[in-house]
Design an enzyme around this catalytic site. Structure first.
Site, PDB file in Angstrom:
ATOM      1  N   GLY A  62       0.840  -1.192   0.000  1.00 43.49           N
ATOM      2  CA  GLY A  62       0.000   0.000   0.000  1.00 43.49           C
ATOM      3  C   GLY A  62       0.869   1.234   0.000  1.00 43.49           C
ATOM      4  CB  CYS A  89       5.246  -4.265   0.227  1.00 47.00           C
ATOM      5  SG  CYS A  89       6.177  -2.741  -0.012  1.00 47.00           S
ATOM      6  CE1 TYR A  90       1.228   0.950   5.657  1.00 46.79           C
ATOM      7  CE2 TYR A  90      -0.457  -0.762   5.646  1.00 46.79           C
ATOM      8  CZ  TYR A  90       0.042   0.427   6.141  1.00 46.79           C
ATOM      9  OH  TYR A  90      -0.651   1.094   7.119  1.00 46.79           O
ATOM     10  CG  HIS A 176       5.562  -5.787  -4.670  1.00 45.07           C
ATOM     11  ND1 HIS A 176       4.323  -5.554  -4.128  1.00 45.07           N
ATOM     12  CD2 HIS A 176       6.341  -4.753  -4.295  1.00 45.07           C
ATOM     13  CE1 HIS A 176       4.341  -4.422  -3.457  1.00 45.07           C
ATOM     14  NE2 HIS A 176       5.559  -3.906  -3.539  1.00 45.07           N
ATOM     15  CD  GLU A 178       2.284  -8.209  -5.506  1.00 38.54           C
ATOM     16  OE1 GLU A 178       3.025  -9.023  -4.912  1.00 38.54           O
ATOM     17  OE2 GLU A 178       2.115  -7.044  -5.119  1.00 38.54           O
ATOM     18  N   GLY A 232     -21.062  -5.221 -24.662  1.00 38.23           N
ATOM     19  CA  GLY A 232     -19.773  -5.554 -24.043  1.00 38.23           C
ATOM     20  C   GLY A 232     -19.764  -6.980 -23.519  1.00 38.23           C
ATOM     21  CB  VAL A 233     -16.913  -9.159 -22.607  1.00 38.43           C
ATOM     22  CG1 VAL A 233     -16.185  -8.431 -21.515  1.00 38.43           C
ATOM     23  CG2 VAL A 233     -16.715 -10.654 -22.477  1.00 38.43           C
ATOM     24  CG  ASP A 234     -18.188  -7.093 -17.800  1.00 37.10           C
ATOM     25  OD1 ASP A 234     -17.322  -7.927 -18.124  1.00 37.10           O
ATOM     26  OD2 ASP A 234     -17.922  -6.010 -17.258  1.00 37.10           O
ATOM     27  CE  LYS A 377     -13.974  -6.481 -19.239  1.00 38.77           C
ATOM     28  NZ  LYS A 377     -15.175  -5.673 -18.980  1.00 38.77           N
TER      29      LYS A 377
END
Ligand code: XMP
Length: 521
Positions: A62, A89-90, A176, A178, A232-234, A377
């Site tokens: 963060g 991290c944070y 990190h 990720e 759209g895709v959603d 998504k």
């Protein structure tokens, strides 16, 4: 939580999001490893965390410093809850500080690659070898560990780059795992999830589809549902899942506002009505939107007019359908997990206002059905692919609810809509032909209100200037202009000049966001 359609997954972890720029990335990595995860606000009480029955907790990084007044904190009961915790991290600094260690403000931020030397691999670094590349991005650093903690790994600049407590449950990493620059980040997260938390990889889209189908069937029973497709895709994937579960008791409505891109209405009609066989009503409301927009030039006013007109058109169509089919009980919404996280409650349901169905009158009381509210998504796209949604819809770039109305500065007229639609078609065609569509967040044309002098043959012209906008972005919140190859820009400019009546100048928008927004209005 009350709005959930699916049962809680058996194996999951909770991520407390301290506002990291990489927050959603952690969640996506965890999901890619086959483990379901929840993203909750940092101060979520332990009892609420436990309600999700996680097998572990990850604390994100963060932007704050643990010494800032009002810096976000987690429930201190978490440290002794017996749950495995990985602070990143944070998150690591918070853990160290809360348990009696010391964190210091560094004089300089450490940002970029570093070599991690692993002294004690233990469970977290099992199988990694002695050294690996990691990505650092921090201001503060740990200076002294709490009692009962030891160092697992360090880098030349960061002696406490990875730490763990004696119980083997509390872990912290300064780097990190990720981000893709951390070479073995995926393995480190996998070790945490599988070895330390004991999760099994049970989250995958094939199972999700089966479970969603059964859950929708249970929820809807013999009822009927209505879905407003946006193109759209959603909303498309939400509709497909519901159709799979309840068949023709779902009706989809697609409003042709006249503010859509070239070919969009035909594409939706073909994909839904013909190929997928979903009952589809296309409402031709083009004149109505044009009339409502007449004389409106202010961007916010345009949005409002489009939104309100959409609601009225949708409402009238819903009433017509109820007369024909009988009562409609559910409204299908393509709410996704980022919408849920952004609503800040981790559970409350908000109607997507940009889907423009937020303002139905109170006597039209539908229950909301949100079949993809657990998905990111990329997961939505995968479900779409598995359910046979055409690639043109699955990989579609975002398109704003108010449509081309906010890509024309000044008044929206039929003539100006035709110009921007044609120019936009050319931009998209050339970007696609260059194989760049997937690497861009969006690429489109804007019709400016500026007219400039040009020359065509022997005569002078006085035509519109069209702006081309192409941006890269991770989430639309910030963006950079795309370094499109000159050859692509050249083809776009030549084609627009030749093929679009009324345009004699093409400019390329090289503003990042901020300070500009992606759309011009
Ligand atoms: P801006 O222009 O704010 O856009 O930088 C960020 C992203 O959001 C999209 N956008 C919208 N999407 N309804 C939508 O559904 C809207 O009113 C709207 N306005 C902007 C925009 O296309 C970009 O991807």
């Amino acid at each position: 939580m009350e709005q959930r359609l699916l049962d809680l997954p058996e194996d999951s972890v909770v991520i407390l999001d301290f506002g990291s720029q990489y927050g959603h990335l952690i969640a996506r990595r965890v999901r890619e490893l086959g483990v379901y995860c929840w993203v909750l606000p940092p101060d979520t009480p332990l009892a609420e965390i436990r309600r999700h029955r996680p097998k572990g907790v990850i604390l994100s990084g963060g932007p704050a410093s643990v010494y800032d007044p009002g810096a976000p904190r987690c429930d201190p009961a978490l440290w002794s809850a017996g749950l495995p915790v990985l602070g990143i991290c944070y998150g690591m600094q918070l853990m160290v500080q809360a348990l009696g260690g010391r964190v210091e403000r560094a004089e300089r931020r450490e940002y970029g690659p570093a070599r991690l030397r692993i002294q004690r691999p233990g469970e977290l670094f099992a199988g990694l070898g002695a050294e690996t590349g990691v990505w650092m991005s921090h201001g503060d650093s740990v200076e002294r560990l709490p009692a009962g903690f030891r160092v697992l790994a360090s880098t030349p600049n960061t002696p406490f780059a990875a730490v763990c407590d004696d119980s083997g449950r509390l872990f912290g990493v300064q780097f990190h795992p990720e981000v893709s620059h951390t070479e073995r980040g995926r393995d480190i997260l996998a070790n945490f999830l599988f070895r330390i938390c004991g999760c099994r990889p049970t989250w995958n889209m094939g199972d999700f589809i089966e479970r969603a189908e059964a859950a929708i069937r249970r929820r809807v029973g013999e009822g009927r549902a209505l879905c407003a497709l946006s193109g759209g895709v959603d909303s498309a994937v939400a509709a497909l899942l519901v159709h799979r579960a309840i068949g023709d008791r779902l009706t989809c409505v697609f409003v042709d506002t006249g503010l859509l891109r070239a070919g969009e209405v035909e594409e939706v009609r073909r994909a839904f009505g013909e190929e997928l066989g979903i009952p589809l009503v296309v409402v031709d409301a083009r004149q109505r939107f044009l009339q409502a927009l007449r004389g409106v030039t202010d961007p916010e006013a345009k949005r409002k007019v489009v939104g309100e007109t959409f609601i009225r058109v949708f409402e009238e169509e819903a009433r017509r359908l109820e007369q024909r089919l009988g009562r409609i009980d559910f409204l299908v919404q393509g709410t996704t997990y980022p919408d849920v996280i952004e609503s800040g409650t981790g559970g409350a349901s908000t109607i997507k206002t940009h889907h423009n169905v937020g303002g139905l009158p109170p006597d039209m009381s539908f229950d909301l059905l949100e079949p993809i509210r657990d998905l990111f998504k990329d997961e939505v796209r995968e479900v779409g692919r598995r359910l046979g949604l055409p690639a043109a819809i699955v990989d579609r770039q975002p398109f704003p609810g108010p449509g081309l109305a906010i890509r024309i500065t000044g008044e929206v007229t039929e003539e100006r809509l035709a110009i921007v639609r044609e120019a936009d078609r050319i931009v998209r065609e050339e970007v696609e032909r260059a194989g760049l569509t997937r690497s861009l967040w969006q690429a489109f044309a804007v019709l400016t209100s500026t007219r400039t002098v040009g020359v065509m043959g022997d005569s002078r012209s006085y035509g519109y200037a069209v702006a081309v906008r192409a941006v890269t972005s991770r989430d639309g919140m910030t963006a950079d202009w795309a370094r499109l190859p000159y050859e692509v820009l050249e083809r776009i400019a030549i084609r627009i000049g030749n093929e679009v009546q009324g345009v004699n100048r093409v400019v390329y928008d090289i503003t990042p966001k901020p300070p500009a927004t992606i759309e011009w209005e």
